[in-house]
Design a protein around this motif. Sequence first.
Motif, PDB file in Angstrom:
ATOM      1  N   ILE A 192       0.860  -1.170   0.000  1.00 35.96           N
ATOM      2  CA  ILE A 192       0.000   0.000   0.000  1.00 35.96           C
ATOM      3  C   ILE A 192       0.898   1.221   0.000  1.00 35.96           C
ATOM      4  O   ILE A 192       1.852   1.311   0.774  1.00 35.96           O
ATOM      5  CB  ILE A 192      -0.979  -0.001   1.194  1.00 35.96           C
ATOM      6  N   SER A 193       0.608   2.147  -0.905  1.00 32.88           N
ATOM      7  CA  SER A 193       1.444   3.330  -1.065  1.00 32.88           C
ATOM      8  C   SER A 193       0.563   4.529  -1.368  1.00 32.88           C
ATOM      9  O   SER A 193      -0.645   4.397  -1.589  1.00 32.88           O
ATOM     10  CB  SER A 193       2.441   3.120  -2.212  1.00 32.88           C
ATOM     11  N   ALA A 194       1.183   5.677  -1.419  1.00 33.06           N
ATOM     12  CA  ALA A 194       0.442   6.902  -1.712  1.00 33.06           C
ATOM     13  C   ALA A 194      -0.046   6.956  -3.152  1.00 33.06           C
ATOM     14  O   ALA A 194      -0.886   7.786  -3.490  1.00 33.06           O
ATOM     15  CB  ALA A 194       1.318   8.115  -1.410  1.00 33.06           C
ATOM     16  N   LEU A 195       0.462   6.062  -4.010  1.00 35.57           N
ATOM     17  CA  LEU A 195       0.015   6.005  -5.405  1.00 35.57           C
ATOM     18  C   LEU A 195      -0.867   4.802  -5.691  1.00 35.57           C
ATOM     19  O   LEU A 195      -1.200   4.542  -6.846  1.00 35.57           O
ATOM     20  CB  LEU A 195       1.220   5.992  -6.355  1.00 35.57           C
ATOM     21  N   ASN A 211       0.493   5.451 -12.767  1.00 35.49           N
ATOM     22  CA  ASN A 211       0.991   6.714 -12.202  1.00 35.49           C
ATOM     23  C   ASN A 211       2.447   6.946 -12.571  1.00 35.49           C
ATOM     24  O   ASN A 211       2.849   8.079 -12.884  1.00 35.49           O
ATOM     25  CB  ASN A 211       0.806   6.717 -10.691  1.00 35.49           C
ATOM     26  N   PHE A 212       3.260   5.881 -12.540  1.00 38.54           N
ATOM     27  CA  PHE A 212       4.647   6.004 -12.971  1.00 38.54           C
ATOM     28  C   PHE A 212       4.710   6.457 -14.429  1.00 38.54           C
ATOM     29  O   PHE A 212       5.482   7.348 -14.799  1.00 38.54           O
ATOM     30  CB  PHE A 212       5.382   4.668 -12.825  1.00 38.54           C
ATOM     31  N   GLN A 213       3.909   5.825 -15.274  1.00 37.82           N
ATOM     32  CA  GLN A 213       3.953   6.128 -16.701  1.00 37.82           C
ATOM     33  C   GLN A 213       3.439   7.539 -16.998  1.00 37.82           C
ATOM     34  O   GLN A 213       3.882   8.173 -17.948  1.00 37.82           O
ATOM     35  CB  GLN A 213       3.141   5.083 -17.476  1.00 37.82           C
ATOM     36  N   ALA A 214       2.504   8.013 -16.186  1.00 37.78           N
ATOM     37  CA  ALA A 214       1.961   9.360 -16.374  1.00 37.78           C
ATOM     38  C   ALA A 214       2.833  10.440 -15.745  1.00 37.78           C
ATOM     39  O   ALA A 214       2.569  11.635 -15.917  1.00 37.78           O
ATOM     40  CB  ALA A 214       0.551   9.434 -15.790  1.00 37.78           C
ATOM     41  N   GLY A 215       3.853  10.035 -14.994  1.00 42.57           N
ATOM     42  CA  GLY A 215       4.737  11.009 -14.345  1.00 42.57           C
ATOM     43  C   GLY A 215       4.093  11.714 -13.174  1.00 42.57           C
ATOM     44  O   GLY A 215       4.410  12.872 -12.886  1.00 42.57           O
ATOM     45  N   HIS A 216       3.195  11.018 -12.468  1.00 44.52           N
ATOM     46  CA  HIS A 216       2.528  11.608 -11.304  1.00 44.52           C
ATOM     47  C   HIS A 216       3.287  11.248 -10.034  1.00 44.52           C
ATOM     48  O   HIS A 216       3.598  10.075  -9.813  1.00 44.52           O
ATOM     49  CB  HIS A 216       1.094  11.075 -11.178  1.00 44.52           C
ATOM     50  N   ASN A 217       3.562  12.211  -9.200  1.00 49.57           N
ATOM     51  CA  ASN A 217       4.074  11.877  -7.877  1.00 49.57           C
ATOM     52  C   ASN A 217       3.006  12.165  -6.823  1.00 49.57           C
ATOM     53  O   ASN A 217       1.991  12.808  -7.106  1.00 49.57           O
ATOM     54  CB  ASN A 217       5.402  12.570  -7.577  1.00 49.57           C
ATOM     55  N   ALA A 218       3.226  11.654  -5.642  1.00 52.69           N
ATOM     56  CA  ALA A 218       2.221  11.743  -4.576  1.00 52.69           C
ATOM     57  C   ALA A 218       2.558  12.821  -3.551  1.00 52.69           C
ATOM     58  O   ALA A 218       1.913  12.906  -2.507  1.00 52.69           O
ATOM     59  CB  ALA A 218       2.104  10.387  -3.873  1.00 52.69           C
ATOM     60  N   VAL A 219       3.547  13.631  -3.836  1.00 47.95           N
ATOM     61  CA  VAL A 219       4.000  14.632  -2.870  1.00 47.95           C
ATOM     62  C   VAL A 219       3.001  15.782  -2.812  1.00 47.95           C
ATOM     63  O   VAL A 219       2.483  16.248  -3.829  1.00 47.95           O
ATOM     64  CB  VAL A 219       5.397  15.154  -3.253  1.00 47.95           C
ATOM     65  N   LEU A 227       6.565  19.263   3.186  1.00 48.80           N
ATOM     66  CA  LEU A 227       6.287  18.306   2.119  1.00 48.80           C
ATOM     67  C   LEU A 227       6.233  16.882   2.640  1.00 48.80           C
ATOM     68  O   LEU A 227       7.015  16.496   3.513  1.00 48.80           O
ATOM     69  CB  LEU A 227       7.371  18.400   1.038  1.00 48.80           C
ATOM     70  N   ALA A 228       5.328  16.092   2.081  1.00 46.26           N
ATOM     71  CA  ALA A 228       5.227  14.677   2.420  1.00 46.26           C
ATOM     72  C   ALA A 228       4.419  13.984   1.336  1.00 46.26           C
ATOM     73  O   ALA A 228       3.784  14.620   0.488  1.00 46.26           O
ATOM     74  CB  ALA A 228       4.571  14.475   3.785  1.00 46.26           C
ATOM     75  N   ALA A 229       4.432  12.651   1.378  1.00 43.74           N
ATOM     76  CA  ALA A 229       3.631  11.841   0.453  1.00 43.74           C
ATOM     77  C   ALA A 229       2.750  10.899   1.283  1.00 43.74           C
ATOM     78  O   ALA A 229       3.070   9.728   1.472  1.00 43.74           O
ATOM     79  CB  ALA A 229       4.533  11.051  -0.492  1.00 43.74           C
ATOM     80  N   PRO A 230       1.633  11.422   1.797  1.00 40.89           N
ATOM     81  CA  PRO A 230       0.766  10.613   2.660  1.00 40.89           C
ATOM     82  C   PRO A 230      -0.153   9.699   1.861  1.00 40.89           C
ATOM     83  O   PRO A 230      -0.463   9.941   0.690  1.00 40.89           O
ATOM     84  CB  PRO A 230      -0.056  11.681   3.386  1.00 40.89           C
ATOM     85  N   ILE A 231      -0.588   8.619   2.511  1.00 40.78           N
ATOM     86  CA  ILE A 231      -1.665   7.795   1.965  1.00 40.78           C
ATOM     87  C   ILE A 231      -2.963   8.417   2.462  1.00 40.78           C
ATOM     88  O   ILE A 231      -3.286   8.348   3.641  1.00 40.78           O
ATOM     89  CB  ILE A 231      -1.544   6.331   2.442  1.00 40.78           C
ATOM     90  N   LYS A 232      -3.715   9.004   1.571  1.00 40.73           N
ATOM     91  CA  LYS A 232      -4.847   9.832   1.981  1.00 40.73           C
ATOM     92  C   LYS A 232      -6.124   9.045   2.243  1.00 40.73           C
ATOM     93  O   LYS A 232      -7.040   9.539   2.911  1.00 40.73           O
ATOM     94  CB  LYS A 232      -5.108  10.899   0.922  1.00 40.73           C
ATOM     95  N   THR A 233      -6.217   7.831   1.725  1.00 40.85           N
ATOM     96  CA  THR A 233      -7.503   7.132   1.765  1.00 40.85           C
ATOM     97  C   THR A 233      -7.504   5.878   2.625  1.00 40.85           C
ATOM     98  O   THR A 233      -8.510   5.183   2.691  1.00 40.85           O
ATOM     99  CB  THR A 233      -7.936   6.750   0.343  1.00 40.85           C
ATOM    100  N   PHE A 234      -6.392   5.574   3.302  1.00 41.21           N
ATOM    101  CA  PHE A 234      -6.342   4.298   4.015  1.00 41.21           C
ATOM    102  C   PHE A 234      -7.187   4.300   5.284  1.00 41.21           C
ATOM    103  O   PHE A 234      -7.099   5.209   6.116  1.00 41.21           O
ATOM    104  CB  PHE A 234      -4.905   3.952   4.404  1.00 41.21           C
ATOM    105  N   GLY A 260      16.843  17.994  -1.436  1.00 38.24           N
ATOM    106  CA  GLY A 260      16.608  17.152  -0.279  1.00 38.24           C
ATOM    107  C   GLY A 260      15.480  16.166  -0.485  1.00 38.24           C
ATOM    108  O   GLY A 260      14.814  16.128  -1.518  1.00 38.24           O
ATOM    109  N   LEU A 261      15.247  15.365   0.545  1.00 37.04           N
ATOM    110  CA  LEU A 261      14.262  14.291   0.453  1.00 37.04           C
ATOM    111  C   LEU A 261      12.888  14.747   0.940  1.00 37.04           C
ATOM    112  O   LEU A 261      12.726  15.802   1.558  1.00 37.04           O
ATOM    113  CB  LEU A 261      14.718  13.059   1.226  1.00 37.04           C
ATOM    114  N   VAL A 262      11.904  13.906   0.644  1.00 32.51           N
ATOM    115  CA  VAL A 262      10.534  14.083   1.101  1.00 32.51           C
ATOM    116  C   VAL A 262      10.126  12.791   1.792  1.00 32.51           C
ATOM    117  O   VAL A 262      10.393  11.698   1.287  1.00 32.51           O
ATOM    118  CB  VAL A 262       9.583  14.375  -0.077  1.00 32.51           C
ATOM    119  N   ILE A 263       9.489  12.898   2.958  1.00 27.40           N
ATOM    120  CA  ILE A 263       9.054  11.713   3.697  1.00 27.40           C
ATOM    121  C   ILE A 263       7.721  11.209   3.142  1.00 27.40           C
ATOM    122  O   ILE A 263       6.813  11.985   2.837  1.00 27.40           O
ATOM    123  CB  ILE A 263       8.909  12.043   5.199  1.00 27.40           C
ATOM    124  N   GLY A 264       7.600   9.885   3.029  1.00 27.80           N
ATOM    125  CA  GLY A 264       6.351   9.250   2.636  1.00 27.80           C
ATOM    126  C   GLY A 264       5.947   8.192   3.645  1.00 27.80           C
ATOM    127  O   GLY A 264       6.535   8.093   4.726  1.00 27.80           O
TER     128      GLY A 264
END
Length: 408
Positions: free
Chosen positions: A12-15, A25-33, A49-56, A228-232
Amino acid sequence: MHRVVVTGMGGISALGSDWPTIQANFQAGHNAVCTMREWDKYTELNTRLAAPIKTFTAPSHWTRKQLRSMGRVSQLAVHAAEIALEDAGLLGNIDIADGRMGVACGSSIGSTPDVCAFADMLLNGVTDRLNANSYVRMMPHTTAANVGIFFNLKGRIIPTSSACTSGSQGIGYAFEAIRYGRQAMMLAGGAEELCPSEASVFDALYATSQKNETPELTPRPYDRMRDGLVIGEGGGMLVLESLEHAQARGARIHAEIVGFGSNSDGTHITRPEPATMRIAMEMALADAGLPPSAIGYVNGHGTATEQGDIAETQATHGVFGSRMTISSQKSYLGHTLGACGALESWFSIEMLNSDWYAPTLNLVEVDPLCGELDYLTGNGRVASHEYAMSNNFAFGGVNTSLIFRRWP
């Protein structure tokens, strides 16, 4: 020694939580940030900034009793394990509860709301937020323990709380447990729940991205203009079995694990060391009995931090030379810490089997200090390979390398 195969995969991921959705999502170039405006109250935190799982939310069939011991990080691990077991045709199978299956799983930390409850006791002398399950949700091995208990598993439990290598160490140690005949089956992976405290860790090291108003442009692994990095957050689990056990029950096989290398830098707690990173990859190759030329793709750690990107790419170049194709899915999902090794292993297997490899998002100009490699950009690449390597590197100088073989 036993050959070890992957018969189930779940995450389970943000995408998304299935490969077709994630690949799209990878092919469309979408990120979850996204920009976390709720973090504005942390006035000294630079990143938003973060990449949360919004629907879990926890599945409706989970009972209140099952949920009592699980914070969000354990829920993500258990949910990923449930998907993986179903994929393997083992969900509800009584054979997994007779001691044949164990768990190797980890996270950087337990659930932080429970850490806060204990902190409230220490700071203010109040215990109204504590209950009998508070420690169970907080403890470092909460993911491994909860996965084992949820599915009534009686095999060995291997907690791998080693920050960014928690997931890949889980898979590697599970691989070894089966290879040497200690278990017939293992659930292996890692998870992490999003918390601003984890962003603060990297903020204090001047290692977080501050493109707060343009989240779609970050992180930028290997790029000269990265900041820098972004936390997910997320969770990933694989079902591993000995080849003979999988074949005896007629299981579908996704891939074979053929090599694992793990070591430590032994020099600095946060500064990565290219020489020992390289040795970890060479250990995985030796374990698999393969020359470097056999590997077609490297799934890089790719955190988008200067020291990390430079060290790992120099090490990778040292092993493979400039021909090696490399990319990082952290450019889409952020750094999922304890989950990244498991999620990236899952993605590596899916890419092996689909003959398509995801590019690194936002990589426009490779940092000239990075090692000379074939950096995958643009629309990704259609290619057929037999072997792929997935690498992760963690605080404490922990290095891991896994090699997967496409199943015939």
